[in-house]
Design a protein around this motif. Structure first.
Motif, PDB file in Angstrom:
ATOM      1  N   UNK A  53      -3.554  -1.086  -6.939  1.00  0.00           N
ATOM      2  CA  UNK A  53      -3.743  -1.568  -5.778  1.00  0.00           C
ATOM      3  C   UNK A  53      -2.346  -1.030  -4.781  1.00  0.00           C
ATOM      4  N   UNK A  54      -1.338  -1.526  -5.100  1.00  0.00           N
ATOM      5  CA  UNK A  54      -0.083  -1.180  -4.648  1.00  0.00           C
ATOM      6  C   UNK A  54       0.305   0.204  -4.908  1.00  0.00           C
ATOM      7  N   UNK A  55       0.577   0.927  -4.296  1.00  0.00           N
ATOM      8  CA  UNK A  55       0.961   2.527  -4.900  1.00  0.00           C
ATOM      9  C   UNK A  55       1.097   3.446  -3.821  1.00  0.00           C
ATOM     10  N   UNK A  56       1.908   4.023  -3.842  1.00  0.00           N
ATOM     11  CA  UNK A  56       2.482   5.212  -2.731  1.00  0.00           C
ATOM     12  C   UNK A  56       1.918   6.541  -2.726  1.00  0.00           C
ATOM     13  N   UNK A  57       1.320   7.050  -1.737  1.00  0.00           N
ATOM     14  CA  UNK A  57       0.691   8.394  -1.653  1.00  0.00           C
ATOM     15  C   UNK A  57       0.429   8.507  -0.294  1.00  0.00           C
TER      16      UNK A  57
ATOM     17  N   UNK B 159       0.656   0.991  -0.165  1.00  0.00           N
ATOM     18  CA  UNK B 159       2.128   0.823   0.110  1.00  0.00           C
ATOM     19  C   UNK B 159       2.767   2.059  -0.548  1.00  0.00           C
ATOM     20  N   UNK B 173       6.441  -6.452  -2.213  1.00  0.00           N
ATOM     21  CA  UNK B 173       5.001  -6.472  -1.886  1.00  0.00           C
ATOM     22  C   UNK B 173       4.344  -7.615  -1.297  1.00  0.00           C
ATOM     23  N   UNK B 231       3.511  -3.503   4.637  1.00  0.00           N
ATOM     24  CA  UNK B 231       2.546  -3.797   3.560  1.00  0.00           C
ATOM     25  C   UNK B 231       2.570  -5.434   3.225  1.00  0.00           C
ATOM     26  N   UNK B 233       1.083  -8.046   0.366  1.00  0.00           N
ATOM     27  CA  UNK B 233       0.010  -7.935  -0.547  1.00  0.00           C
ATOM     28  C   UNK B 233      -1.394  -8.966  -0.301  1.00  0.00           C
TER      29      UNK B 233
END
Lengths: 154, 604
Positions: A53-57, B159, B173, B231, B233
């Motif tokens: 879900x949260x990740x950088x790219x 994010x 987050x 961002x 959450x």
């Protein structure tokens, strides 16, 4: 973060010959999509750097990709096919071995194989698996050339 | 003087101040700027051409017009190239003339690569082992005019984080400490990530948007390249920001405007379905879903599964199957199955590139020697939007140690063990803030009985092939028994164990440990350790959950036997209602306490 850094390295690779040597480690063969950003990692680490879900790219990773690959001889102008085959080498090999699959369907759509010839085309490819993939060092360009050759016989 | 005159005369040719004002409050313009409540939700000031643009849509409109008309740039930096959607929109409403006609090479290549023709929203299933992904995830897929969906492009909002940060990762987050960006990747890469590496099923919802809509979305996406928003959450997350892309072509739906405190991915799917925006739904099973379906559909025997497993792990040569006397179709089945298992073990065994390539090719060579094609049947589970809604309001009646009580509880999200599993992961529980208030009519007393901050339970089945660990955590403030009465404790507990399928039930065995910090006197704090079991039977109309644990409770200077047993029966009343009967017993400080409760629950 490794992935983004690797992405940046990939972006300058054309301009920098020393890095290009490093890239040959991967080539555009089996495992290309998995290992192209980080050739010396294991599959486990590939898993660890991929996203949730949260990740950088934040990149728009669609227009670069196959510049470092050896170019096929037989396909004059089908970049979409070349990129698809290069980035889906494992999946396509797997589908050809089994005589069916989505990657195989995609390749035959991009090659405009008529619907009624698909069955025969897939069987021929499966029969010729060893010729298309003679060793684990096989490059996507050679795979395409072989596939096009077989398609012409169908 | 000349410049002033020029600017004046040009702005005049676009129409009066009133026209521009009207245009600046056009819903499409406001959505292109991501305006909400009088302010843009894009935090990157580089997105705006006017210094006031983030709060003044008219100023941004004028600045955009001025930039378009005066720019002498002939290439990619021309505002018409940088803001193709704004330019398209303004051109439609105003008689717009550019000073130079730029060649937007970069955008043109981007656009022709994607070749937008249709749009889908993709929902990736829950991933309980990562707290950031427990609610699932959504992204957009833009397809060129091909039959194969592998040629589509996934548009994701995420994010930019540093996972090394540990706890800070969660804090940032939640509080907007990370910048979020839009990204575009070939869809097959996302499939690989979700289906193969994380084993999450994908649901693809084809939207009722035409080629022109798809094109406008891609134009707007280009404007968002490398532009960030902070961002959050819960609300300004991936699913929320993706809705802006649909809003720019369907501003009348105002999808973003429907979500404020939190945006749960599946709720965005429901909103689109409700508006009749979904044309068709496709299910793409994950690697593990496919493996499980394969065993059933091809009726693999335990021996065949073992053989395939040994081949996939290279403990046995594939040739032994090829040379054996079994029917050709059985050979194909076993080799096909070992091919499926190979990737799973390659990740687990931390395989390096060279070994991976060699082994993959060895397996595929063997598979290609058997002609039979195997196409397993994969049953389609209920789609996530057919599950109950995330919020729950409960009214209940019961007795606790002989004392009558009534009360209510409210849960903001998401799924409890007692809830019907349709559309959710079986044996999972994810509860975010929930509150329970109890009234004792005979004592004329109302108390806060429980405040749960988070509770997660994942009962993941182990079998011949997969060996996941089941686990649970709980963080709450709740009333618990001490010597003669109940009082408030902070409960911090954690459990691990293994789960198996026994008949129709999923049964968990493991160890739960808990720390109860007393809120009245620290001396009353205690620690408990309970070997426990949980069994969950069936789903659909009826559900039975049994929980039991027996072990020790340790106070500052003494140890006691401690145990609890709880059973509940759930009757489903439509998609968004249940009735639950439950009864339990707990032994604390050498005394047994019994409680029963009946509740009705409404999900919304």
């Amino acid at each position: 973060m490794r992935r983004i850094i690797a992405g940046l390295v990939g972006a300058v690779v054309i301009a920098s010959p020393t890095l290009a040597v490093d890239k040959e480690n991967v080539g555009c063969g089996l495992g290309y999509m998995l290992f192209k950003d980080a050739p010396d990692t294991t599959l486990f680490e590939v898993l660890a750097v991929t996203t949730n879900g949260i990740s950088g790219n934040q990149t728009f990773g669609i227009t670069t990709g196959t510049l470092e690959c050896k170019q096929p001889e037989r396909v004059v102008k089908n970049d979409r096919l070349f990129r698809f085959v290069s980035e889906n080498m494992d999946q396509l090999a797997s589908d050809i071995a089994s005589g069916r699959g989505e990657a195989l369907d995609t390749v035959s759509e991009l090659m405009d194989i008529p619907e009624e010839k698909k069955e025969l085309f897939y069987s021929k490819l499966q029969e010729n698996f060893d010729k298309i993939y003679p060793s684990e060092k096989v490059q996507s360009a050679d795979v395409i050339d072989k596939i096009v050759e077989i398609a012409q016989e169908v | 003087m000349t410049a002033g005159f020029l600017a004046c005369s040009l702005s005049f040719s676009y129409g009066s101040e009133d026209t521009l004002k009207g245009l600046s409050s056009n819903p499409v313009w406001l959505k292109l700027l991501h305006f909400r409540d009088g302010k843009s939700e894009i935090d990157d000031r580089d997105f705006f051409l006017s210094p006031e643009g983030y709060k003044n849509p008219l100023a941004e409109l004028k600045a955009t017009l001025k930039a378009l008309q005066t720019s002498k740039d002939t290439g990619d930096n021309h505002p018409a190239c940088r803001y193709p959607a704004r330019y398209t929109f303004l051109k439609k409403h105003l008689d717009l003339k550019l000073a130079v006609k730029p060649d937007c090479k970069a955008f043109r290549e981007f656009f022709s690569q994607i070749k937008p023709n249709s749009v889908s929203l993709v929902f990736s299933d829950y991933y309980i082992n990562s707290p950031a992904s427990m609610y699932g995830h959504t992204f957009l897929r833009i397809d060129p005019p091909f039959k194969s969906s592998l040629l589509g492009y996934a548009v994701n909002y995420a994010a930019d984080v540093d996972r090394q940060e540990g706890l800070m990762y969660y804090i940032k987050g939640l509080t907007g400490g990370y910048k979020g960006f839009y990204s575009v990747f070939p869809y097959y890469r996302k499939i690989f990530e979700y289906s193969h590496l994380e084993s999450r099923n994908l649901w693809e919802y084809r939207l009722k948007l035409d080629r022109e809509d798809a094109g406008f979305i891609v134009m707007h996406l280009w404007e968002l390249k490398e532009r960030y928003s902070y961002y959050y959450f819960f609300d300004k997350n991936c699913s929320y920001q993706i809705l802006y892309l649909i809003d720019v072509v369907k501003p009348e739906l105002d999808l973003t405007g429907r979500f404020s405190l939190w945006t749960i991915p599946v709720e965005t799917v429901r909103a689109l379905k409700k508006e009749g925006m979904v044309e068709k739904v496709e299910f793409r099973p994950s690697a593990t879903t496919l493996i499980k379906a394969f065993i059933k559909s091809e009726k693999l025997s335990q021996k065949e599964v073992e053989t395939a497993k040994e081949i996939a792990q290279f403990k046995r040569k594939a040739e032994t199957v090829l040379q054996s006397g079994i029917p050709e179709r059985d050979k194909a089945k076993i080799l096909e199955f070992s091919k499926l298992l190979f990737m799973y073990y390659a990740v687990k065994n931390k395989m390096g590139q060279e070994e991976y390539k060699k082994k993959l090719l060895t397996l595929l060579r063997a598979r290609s020697k058997v002609k039979h094609r195997i196409k397993p049947y994969v049953p389609r589970p209920a789609p996530p939007e057919e599950g109950h809604k995330p919020q729950r309001l409960s009214l209940f009646w019961g007795t606790d140690d002989g004392e009558r009580f009534v009360g209510f509880s409210y849960r903001t999200a998401y799924h409890s063990l007692q809830d019907d599993d349709t559309g959710y992961m079986e044996g999972s529980e994810v509860v975010f803030p929930s509150v329970k208030v109890v009234n004792y009519p005979d004592l004329n007393r109302t108390v806060l009985d429980r405040l749960t901050f988070v509770r997660i339970l994942s009962l993941a089945e182990r079998n011949l092939l997969f060996k996941p660990v089941s686990w649970g955590v709980n963080f709450s403030v709740e009333r618990k028994w001490e010597y003669g009465k109940k009082s408030l404790f902070t409960d911090l507990s954690f459990g691990v164990g293994h789960s198996y399928r026994i008949g129709k039930a999923v049964v968990f065995y493991g160890l739960f440990s808990g720390t109860d910090l007393s809120l009245t006197s620290l001396d009353k704090s205690r620690f408990n350790l309970l070997p426990s079991t949980v069994a969950v039977f069936g789903s659909g109309l009826h559900k039975l959950v049994l929980k039991g644990g027996f072990g020790g409770m340790f106070t500052k200077n003494k140890a006691y036997y401690h145990g609890r047993l709880n059973g509940s029966y759930t009757l489903k009343l439509g998609r968004n209602g249940t009735a639950v009967f439950e009864g339990g017993f707990t032994r604390v400080f050498n005394k047994n306490r019994y409680a029963v409760q009946f509740s009705v629950n409404r999900y919304f």
